[in-house]
Scaffold this active site. Sequence first.
Site, PDB file in Angstrom:
ATOM      1  N   HIS A 268      28.902  48.681  36.724  1.00  0.00           N
ATOM      2  CA  HIS A 268      28.892  47.907  35.643  1.00  0.00           C
ATOM      3  C   HIS A 268      27.593  47.779  34.971  1.00  0.00           C
ATOM      4  CE1 HIS A 268      32.573  46.061  37.001  1.00  0.00           C
ATOM      5  NE2 HIS A 268      32.011  45.644  38.070  1.00  0.00           N
ATOM      6  N   ASP A 319      38.456  49.839  38.548  1.00  0.00           N
ATOM      7  CA  ASP A 319      37.916  48.547  38.960  1.00  0.00           C
ATOM      8  C   ASP A 319      39.190  47.459  39.603  1.00  0.00           C
ATOM      9  OD1 ASP A 319      36.519  46.467  39.972  1.00  0.00           O
ATOM     10  OD2 ASP A 319      35.437  46.000  37.832  1.00  0.00           O
TER      11      ASP A 319
HETATM   12 ZN   LIG Z   1      34.211  45.998  41.378  1.00  0.00          ZN
END
Ligand SMILES: [Zn+2]
Length: 453
Positions: A268, A319
């Site tokens: 991220h 993800d």
């Molecule tokens: Zn994750």
Amino acid sequence: MSDATRTYSADQLWLADGWSADGAFAVDASGHVAPPEGEAERLGAWVLPGMPNLHSHAFQRAMAGLAERKGRSDDSFWTWRETMYAFAAAIGPEELKAIAAQLYVEMLKAGYTQVCEFHYLHHQPDGTPYAQPEAMSLALIEAARETGITLTLLPVLYMTGGFDGRPLSARQRRFGNDLSSYVRLLEALRRHEGDGLRIGIALHSLRAVPEEAMRGLLATRIAQDLPVHIHIAEQIGEVQDCLATRGARPVEWLLDHAPVDARWTLVHATHLTGHETSRLARSGAVAGLCPTTEANLGDGLFPLSDYLDAKGVLGIGSDSHISISPVEELRWLEYGQRLSTRHRNIAARREGDSVGETLWRAALRGGARAAGLPVGELRAAARADLLVLDDESPLLAARDARSLLDSFLFAGNTPLVRHVMCGGRWVVRDFRHHDEAGIAARYRAVVERLAQA
Ligand SMILES: [Zn+2]
């Protein structure tokens, strides 16, 4: 020439620098790329390396789409997390294997040939270890072997429920390990390493791993030279808590306190200052971007343009698996930037550069680095993980090497990946995985059972 070596050709073959006309390569008996020898079998017009998927929580595939109903007025990542925890509680090794196998089939068909599993569902729902403590990890390894996808398994160290060091909540208990049980898990898993499987380490996040434990793990012998992944700066709340308890922002703190280099993937890294962006780029670490999940969870936008200007390395992951498509991840990476800047063609750095080609090349390179494996390139000794695109699709008609990847990324909503090879084996032929019917039936039975639980 050994009997088992086969030589292939394509009208256009994607090599390290881009498309190469009339390229040929061979695949040896071990499933790796070798120099071409003798007569070549033509695979098609467009052949390119498969995309590594650098961030996956396989079990979350089965809850994709189940958290899209309006809840409390403060709906956010944290309310989504409650739904995810409740769902996870019903998943054991058998369920995980069935879900992961279905997920990996979908990944292969979409063009991902490698996956990094950020795996933290270690124990039974009440936190008691399974009789075989690595049972959940083995379920993922078995699912990868069954489907043929290349796997980097990253067992996650998860120790505390917040920056203040509070213990794990009841729902987090099954994620937990202390340093010694975690090292034993790594030792058990490394015994399975080999063809198509690499083991790495993962720190769940700064809030879940105290500083001392992070240092302790990085100093162990077994952790040397392994890929290291960590979730970081996904949420504003996490940035604020880190500032309050450690006096620094998460990425800043990590760069100051850990030997972050090309072995690391920062997943991220959404909330960065300009200074953090350039320091992260200089470190050689991979920014693990998951644009469809970050959009779905309302995380925020990564500073792509500044990061690319600073020559940062990036890769993509699916993800939470709200979408399983490298094409859609890269498209949304670019579209998020266009929407927020009101400009076009953000990822391309120089006039005339293709956005699709820039992003595909960047994500191959960063994904391979994150995986810790020779993937993402059709060069000698790399794993033969590749895609043959669909020559017959009207979407690719009249496209040349300059425009192909832009059409593939921005215009293709129907699948354009026709055949997929992983480790030298054809796992998808004419859009079908060799075992997709059986794997889907097992998946359906498991999710129907979970829905009733
Ligand atoms: Zn994750």
